[in-house]
Design an enzyme around this catalytic site. Sequence first.
Site, PDB file in Angstrom:
ATOM      1  N   GLY A  17      10.813   3.002  27.822  1.00 46.53           N
ATOM      2  CA  GLY A  17      12.275   2.842  27.768  1.00 46.53           C
ATOM      3  C   GLY A  17      12.681   1.501  27.210  1.00 46.53           C
ATOM      4  O   GLY A  17      13.619   0.871  27.695  1.00 46.53           O
ATOM      5  N   GLY A  38      -4.372  -4.833  -0.023  1.00 45.93           N
ATOM      6  CA  GLY A  38      -4.872  -6.163  -0.378  1.00 45.93           C
ATOM      7  C   GLY A  38      -5.661  -6.767   0.769  1.00 45.93           C
ATOM      8  O   GLY A  38      -5.275  -6.635   1.934  1.00 45.93           O
ATOM      9  N   LYS A  47       0.817  -1.221   0.000  1.00 43.18           N
ATOM     10  CA  LYS A  47       0.000   0.000   0.000  1.00 43.18           C
ATOM     11  C   LYS A  47       0.848   1.266   0.000  1.00 43.18           C
ATOM     12  O   LYS A  47       0.362   2.345  -0.286  1.00 43.18           O
ATOM     13  CB  LYS A  47      -0.965   0.008   1.187  1.00 43.18           C
ATOM     14  CG  LYS A  47      -0.322   0.148   2.547  1.00 43.18           C
ATOM     15  CD  LYS A  47      -1.398   0.238   3.613  1.00 43.18           C
ATOM     16  CE  LYS A  47      -0.875   0.106   5.017  1.00 43.18           C
ATOM     17  NZ  LYS A  47       0.230   0.979   5.407  1.00 43.18           N
ATOM     18  N   GLY A  95       9.028  -1.391   3.617  1.00 40.48           N
ATOM     19  CA  GLY A  95       8.240  -1.395   4.851  1.00 40.48           C
ATOM     20  C   GLY A  95       8.775  -0.508   5.955  1.00 40.48           C
ATOM     21  O   GLY A  95       9.561   0.426   5.731  1.00 40.48           O
ATOM     22  N   THR A  96       8.336  -0.821   7.176  1.00 41.24           N
ATOM     23  CA  THR A  96       8.722  -0.031   8.353  1.00 41.24           C
ATOM     24  C   THR A  96      10.234   0.002   8.497  1.00 41.24           C
ATOM     25  O   THR A  96      10.836   1.063   8.715  1.00 41.24           O
ATOM     26  CB  THR A  96       8.086  -0.646   9.620  1.00 41.24           C
ATOM     27  OG1 THR A  96       6.670  -0.609   9.483  1.00 41.24           O
ATOM     28  CG2 THR A  96       8.496   0.112  10.869  1.00 41.24           C
ATOM     29  N   VAL A 135       2.371   7.152  33.430  1.00 44.65           N
ATOM     30  CA  VAL A 135       2.129   8.455  32.794  1.00 44.65           C
ATOM     31  C   VAL A 135       0.612   8.662  32.762  1.00 44.65           C
ATOM     32  O   VAL A 135      -0.130   7.781  32.319  1.00 44.65           O
ATOM     33  CB  VAL A 135       2.714   8.474  31.362  1.00 44.65           C
ATOM     34  CG1 VAL A 135       2.343   9.765  30.647  1.00 44.65           C
ATOM     35  CG2 VAL A 135       4.224   8.320  31.413  1.00 44.65           C
ATOM     36  N   HIS A 177      44.179 -10.176  17.586  1.00 43.22           N
ATOM     37  CA  HIS A 177      44.603  -9.139  18.538  1.00 43.22           C
ATOM     38  C   HIS A 177      45.210  -7.964  17.782  1.00 43.22           C
ATOM     39  O   HIS A 177      45.997  -8.189  16.865  1.00 43.22           O
ATOM     40  CB  HIS A 177      45.637  -9.729  19.498  1.00 43.22           C
ATOM     41  CG  HIS A 177      46.219  -8.713  20.420  1.00 43.22           C
ATOM     42  ND1 HIS A 177      45.537  -8.258  21.528  1.00 43.22           N
ATOM     43  CD2 HIS A 177      47.396  -8.041  20.385  1.00 43.22           C
ATOM     44  CE1 HIS A 177      46.279  -7.358  22.156  1.00 43.22           C
ATOM     45  NE2 HIS A 177      47.418  -7.207  21.484  1.00 43.22           N
ATOM     46  N   GLU A 194       9.461   5.398  32.136  1.00 42.94           N
ATOM     47  CA  GLU A 194       9.251   3.972  31.863  1.00 42.94           C
ATOM     48  C   GLU A 194       8.398   3.365  32.983  1.00 42.94           C
ATOM     49  O   GLU A 194       8.670   3.578  34.164  1.00 42.94           O
ATOM     50  CB  GLU A 194      10.619   3.267  31.755  1.00 42.94           C
ATOM     51  CG  GLU A 194      10.612   1.759  31.875  1.00 42.94           C
ATOM     52  CD  GLU A 194       9.779   1.025  30.824  1.00 42.94           C
ATOM     53  OE1 GLU A 194       9.914   1.319  29.632  1.00 42.94           O
ATOM     54  OE2 GLU A 194       8.972   0.152  31.226  1.00 42.94           O
ATOM     55  N   LYS A 218       5.350   1.737   0.275  1.00 37.21           N
ATOM     56  CA  LYS A 218       6.611   1.527  -0.449  1.00 37.21           C
ATOM     57  C   LYS A 218       7.202   0.190  -0.037  1.00 37.21           C
ATOM     58  O   LYS A 218       7.209  -0.118   1.173  1.00 37.21           O
ATOM     59  CB  LYS A 218       7.628   2.609  -0.066  1.00 37.21           C
ATOM     60  CG  LYS A 218       7.252   4.016  -0.485  1.00 37.21           C
ATOM     61  CD  LYS A 218       8.281   4.964   0.093  1.00 37.21           C
ATOM     62  CE  LYS A 218       7.947   6.396  -0.231  1.00 37.21           C
ATOM     63  NZ  LYS A 218       8.696   7.334   0.598  1.00 37.21           N
TER      64      LYS A 218
HETATM   65  P1  NAI Z   1       9.165  -2.288  23.568  1.00 36.38           P
HETATM   66  O1  NAI Z   1       8.073  -3.229  23.832  1.00 36.38           O
HETATM   67  O2  NAI Z   1      10.539  -2.776  23.338  1.00 36.38           O
HETATM   68  O3  NAI Z   1       9.265  -1.240  24.769  1.00 36.38           O
HETATM   69  C1  NAI Z   1       8.165  -0.480  25.182  1.00 36.38           C
HETATM   70  C2  NAI Z   1       8.430   0.013  26.564  1.00 36.38           C
HETATM   71  O4  NAI Z   1       7.396   0.907  26.931  1.00 36.38           O
HETATM   72  C3  NAI Z   1       8.436  -1.102  27.603  1.00 36.38           C
HETATM   73  O5  NAI Z   1       9.585  -0.943  28.375  1.00 36.38           O
HETATM   74  C4  NAI Z   1       7.159  -0.843  28.400  1.00 36.38           C
HETATM   75  O6  NAI Z   1       7.284  -1.218  29.738  1.00 36.38           O
HETATM   76  C5  NAI Z   1       7.005   0.653  28.263  1.00 36.38           C
HETATM   77  N1  NAI Z   1       5.638   1.162  28.409  1.00 36.38           N
HETATM   78  C6  NAI Z   1       4.508   0.632  27.866  1.00 36.38           C
HETATM   79  N2  NAI Z   1       3.452   1.424  28.177  1.00 36.38           N
HETATM   80  C7  NAI Z   1       3.932   2.472  28.906  1.00 36.38           C
HETATM   81  C8  NAI Z   1       3.356   3.617  29.491  1.00 36.38           C
HETATM   82  N3  NAI Z   1       2.057   3.882  29.361  1.00 36.38           N
HETATM   83  N4  NAI Z   1       4.155   4.466  30.171  1.00 36.38           N
HETATM   84  C9  NAI Z   1       5.480   4.226  30.288  1.00 36.38           C
HETATM   85  N5  NAI Z   1       6.076   3.155  29.753  1.00 36.38           N
HETATM   86  C10 NAI Z   1       5.323   2.296  29.054  1.00 36.38           C
HETATM   87  O7  NAI Z   1       8.650  -1.393  22.347  1.00 36.38           O
HETATM   88  P2  NAI Z   1       9.392  -0.314  21.453  1.00 36.38           P
HETATM   89  O8  NAI Z   1      10.652   0.143  22.083  1.00 36.38           O
HETATM   90  O9  NAI Z   1       8.360   0.691  21.122  1.00 36.38           O
HETATM   91  O10 NAI Z   1       9.739  -1.140  20.173  1.00 36.38           O
HETATM   92  C11 NAI Z   1       8.701  -1.777  19.407  1.00 36.38           C
HETATM   93  C12 NAI Z   1       9.210  -3.044  18.789  1.00 36.38           C
HETATM   94  O11 NAI Z   1      10.179  -2.752  17.815  1.00 36.38           O
HETATM   95  C13 NAI Z   1       9.823  -3.939  19.821  1.00 36.38           C
HETATM   96  O12 NAI Z   1       9.200  -5.187  19.744  1.00 36.38           O
HETATM   97  C14 NAI Z   1      11.257  -4.046  19.443  1.00 36.38           C
HETATM   98  O13 NAI Z   1      11.673  -5.381  19.484  1.00 36.38           O
HETATM   99  C15 NAI Z   1      11.321  -3.564  18.010  1.00 36.38           C
HETATM  100  N6  NAI Z   1      12.501  -2.754  17.823  1.00 36.38           N
HETATM  101  C16 NAI Z   1      13.714  -3.319  17.849  1.00 36.38           C
HETATM  102  C17 NAI Z   1      14.836  -2.557  17.686  1.00 36.38           C
HETATM  103  C18 NAI Z   1      16.133  -3.177  17.713  1.00 36.38           C
HETATM  104  O14 NAI Z   1      16.228  -4.371  17.870  1.00 36.38           O
HETATM  105  N7  NAI Z   1      17.210  -2.407  17.537  1.00 36.38           N
HETATM  106  C19 NAI Z   1      14.784  -1.122  17.502  1.00 36.38           C
HETATM  107  C20 NAI Z   1      13.469  -0.639  17.535  1.00 36.38           C
HETATM  108  C21 NAI Z   1      12.389  -1.436  17.698  1.00 36.38           C
END
Ligand code: NAI
Length: 469
Positions: free
Chosen positions: A181, A118, A35, A40-41, A237, A447, A203, A37
Site C-alpha cells: 500500500g 551498455g 536498451k 524510461g520507466t 502475505v 480568491h 499492506e 526506449k
Molecule cells: P513503496 O516502497 O512506496 O511501497 C511499497 C509498500 O509495500 C510498502 O508500504 C511496504 O510496506 C509494502 N510491502 C513490502 N513488501 C510487502 C509484502 N510482502 N506484503 C505486503 N506489503 C509489502 O513502493 P511502490 O509503491 O512499489 O513504489 C516504488 C517506488 O516508485 C517508490 O520508491 C515510489 O517513491 C516511486 N513511485 C512514486 C510515485 C509518486 O510519487 N507518485 C508513484 C509511483 C511510484
Amino acid sequence: MPQQFDVVVIGGGPGGYAAALHGALAGLKIAVVEKDKVGGTCLHRGCIPAKEFLETASVYRTVIGAGEFGITATTNGERPALDFETSQARKQKVVNQLWKGLQGLMKKRGITTFSGIGTLGAGRMVIIDDGTELAGDHVILASGSVPRTIPGFDVDGSIVMTSDEVLTLDRLPESAAVIGGGAIGCEFASMLADLGTKVTILEALPKLLPGCDTDVVDVVARSFKKRGIGVNTGVAVHGHKPNEGGSGTTVLFGDGEELAVEAVVISVGRRPLSSNLGLEGTAVEVDERGFVKVDEYMRTGEPGVFAVGDLVATPALAHVGFAEGVLVIDQILGDDVVPVDYAKVPWCIYCHPEVAFAGYSEQAARDAGFEVVTKKDPYGGNGRALIIGDAEGLVKVIAEKGPDGRAGRILGVHMVGPWVTEQLGQGYLSVNWEATVADVAHFIQPHPTLSETFGETVLALTGRGLHVG
Ligand code: NAI
C-alpha cells in the site's frame, strides 16, 4: 577505434535524458545508450501512463457525479459504460506523443543515441552488446529500476501482475488484491476501484503510505473505505493458490485468511537495475540491495563515473532523477553546485484523494528533535472545493516552535485533497527557502482558489487565521 564523447550516459530515462539534454545544451558531445526506449520507466511504464489512467478514473467519477450539477449523463442510476480499450489507446497516444517529442528534442540537441545494453569497461569505456565501443571523458550510469516481486508470486501478466503489466491491460479485472500500500499500490487501488474493480489492499506495515503524515494517510484510508476498497494493514502475505482452469487465484495472508480474486497486483517497491552494467572488476561499488553507491555529488568509486536516478538509493522519483542528472552535468561544466536536499524534495501521489508533501511530517520532525507547532485546515471550508464538488482533504503545516512558543520556520507542508499535486509548489518553496510562517502569511492567495487553504493554514499558525483558529 572507440567513438569519443564528452559524456556517455547509460540509460535514457529521466535521470539519463535530463543529463543528456542539459549537457548538450551547454555544448557537450553526448551519447546515450538505451536498451529499450528513451523516456524510461517514467514515460513508458510509470508516471505518465499511470497518471493517464488515474485521469480516466477522474473523468468517470465526474460523469457519475454529473447529476448533482443537474446534468444527466446516465439513466436509471446505472454506472457509465467504460470501454477500457479506448482508455488504453488514449494513454498510448499521450505516451507516444511525449516519446516522439523527447526523441526530436534529443536529436535537435545533437545527442547521439545508441540502441543496446551498455556495460562499463576500464578507463570510462562503454561497450554496447553489439560490440560498439564508446569512450567518455565522463560516464553517467542511469539504468533505473524494475518492479520488485515476492517469492511464490510468479508474474504471468494475467493473474499476477506488477505495474508493468497493469498498464498494458485492455480490460480490467473484476476483482484484485493489491499487495503493498505504498505510492504505486494506492494509485492502482484508487484507479481500479473507481473504474469498477473490487479491490483489496494487503499492506505489511500498520498504515498505508509509509512516510506520509498520519493525518494525511487517515484521509486517504477513509476515502478508500467509503469507496469500497478493502484495506488490510499489518498483514503478511504467505502465497497464493491459482484456481484450476487458469482464471483467478486465492491469496493467503495474515492469520489463515484467504482472498479469492481475479488478479493480483504486486507493488512492493522497485529494485535497482545494476546487475547488467558490468560493474564487477570496476571501482564502482554496489550495496547489498543492488544500489550503486554514490556520494552527495553522485560520484561513484570510479573517477569520472557518476550514477543517478533509481539506480542509487535516493527517492525513486523522476524529478529527483532530473535534479541528479543536472547536478552531474553542472559539475562536469565546472560550475559550483549544491547537492540535492533529499529531505525536502516534493512528493506527489496521484490516488484519489491526491497526496502532496515536502519536508518533515509531524512525527519525523519530532523524531529529528524539533519542538513543533502544527495546524490543519480542511478543504470542507474552501469555496472552490465546494464549487468543484471535491472537498475531501486537508492541508497540514508543521512549523518549528520558537523560544516564545510561537510557530517559526516551516518544516513541512502536507496536503491531501483536490489537485494538491498542483498546489504543492508554494509549500515546497516555503520549506526549501526555510521561510517562517510570518514570511509566508504576508503573501496573498487569490480568491476563490483551492490554494487559499494553504494560505489560511499558515495564517492560522501566526495566530491571525481568518477562518481557522
Ligand atoms: P513503496 O516502497 O512506496 O511501497 C511499497 C509498500 O509495500 C510498502 O508500504 C511496504 O510496506 C509494502 N510491502 C513490502 N513488501 C510487502 C509484502 N510482502 N506484503 C505486503 N506489503 C509489502 O513502493 P511502490 O509503491 O512499489 O513504489 C516504488 C517506488 O516508485 C517508490 O520508491 C515510489 O517513491 C516511486 N513511485 C512514486 C510515485 C509518486 O510519487 N507518485 C508513484 C509511483 C511510484
